[in-house]
Each structure stands twice: as C-alpha cells, then as structure tokens.
Design a protein around this motif. Structure first.
Motif, PDB file in Angstrom:
ATOM      1  N   VAL A  57      53.675  44.442  45.002  1.00 36.17           N
ATOM      2  CA  VAL A  57      52.262  44.406  44.606  1.00 36.17           C
ATOM      3  C   VAL A  57      51.880  45.730  43.942  1.00 36.17           C
ATOM      4  CG1 VAL A  57      49.900  44.396  45.529  1.00 36.17           C
ATOM      5  CG2 VAL A  57      51.543  42.666  46.282  1.00 36.17           C
ATOM      6  N   LYS A  68      50.118  43.394  41.010  1.00 34.49           N
ATOM      7  CA  LYS A  68      49.834  41.978  41.229  1.00 34.49           C
ATOM      8  C   LYS A  68      48.971  41.802  42.465  1.00 34.49           C
ATOM      9  CE  LYS A  68      52.569  40.464  37.935  1.00 34.49           C
ATOM     10  NZ  LYS A  68      52.106  39.753  36.771  1.00 34.49           N
ATOM     11  N   ASP A  69      48.376  40.626  42.601  1.00 33.77           N
ATOM     12  CA  ASP A  69      47.637  40.295  43.816  1.00 33.77           C
ATOM     13  C   ASP A  69      48.625  39.875  44.892  1.00 33.77           C
ATOM     14  OD1 ASP A  69      45.138  40.727  42.639  1.00 33.77           O
ATOM     15  OD2 ASP A  69      45.069  38.669  41.857  1.00 33.77           O
ATOM     16  N   GLU A  70      48.285  40.141  46.152  1.00 29.20           N
ATOM     17  CA  GLU A  70      49.173  39.784  47.255  1.00 29.20           C
ATOM     18  C   GLU A  70      49.496  38.298  47.274  1.00 29.20           C
ATOM     19  OE1 GLU A  70      48.486  41.212  51.157  1.00 29.20           O
ATOM     20  OE2 GLU A  70      48.054  43.249  50.496  1.00 29.20           O
ATOM     21  N   GLU A  71      48.544  37.456  46.894  1.00 29.85           N
ATOM     22  CA  GLU A  71      48.750  36.014  46.915  1.00 29.85           C
ATOM     23  C   GLU A  71      49.851  35.582  45.938  1.00 29.85           C
ATOM     24  OE1 GLU A  71      45.274  37.113  45.988  1.00 29.85           O
ATOM     25  OE2 GLU A  71      45.325  37.589  48.114  1.00 29.85           O
TER      26      GLU A  71
END
Length: 74
Positions: free
Chosen positions: A11, A16-19
């Motif tokens: 991340v 990036k987003d954790e999802e």
C-alpha cells in the motif's frame, strides 16, 4: 500477521488503497506494478522480515509473496 505487514508495504510503495490489496491480487495485472516497483517492495520486505528473496520469479500474487516469506521464517 505476515500478510498484514506485506500489505502495508505494498500500500505504501504503490500508493494504493488497502482494499485493493488481497491475497489473490496480482502485482502486474491488478496493481500495475512494474519490475522496479516489485524490486522496491521486495527490498522493504527483506528489511522488515530479515529474509533474503533471491528472485521475484514465480511471485505473481500477494499470496505467492506471503507464502515465500513464511517459508523463509521457519
């Protein structure tokens, strides 16, 4: 535990987003990571876990990387 640490590194490195980072996530296809990104992630993982990743060959998904690191920690 290993996955959470690796996820945090990914991340952070790839912004990036954790999802977006799951075990089945493919570095190149899902995260648009190039070889330099992967090199940087592996360097951070080597520092974090005190392991040596000889090659990124065969490491395509986050799960591949988690399994590799776990195998080195035994």
């Amino acid at each position: 535990m290993t996955f959470e640490k690796i996820k945090a590194i990914i991340v952070d490195q790839l912004d990036k987003d954790e999802e977006e980072v799951q075990l089945t996530t493919n570095f190149r296809e899902d995260l648009d990571a190039d070889s330099l990104d992967l090199f940087q992630i592996i360097n951070d993982i080597e520092d974090e876990f005190d392991v040596k990743v000889e090659t990124d060959e065969g490491i395509n998904t986050v799960e591949d990387l988690v399994k590799y690191v776990d195998s080195q920690l035994v």
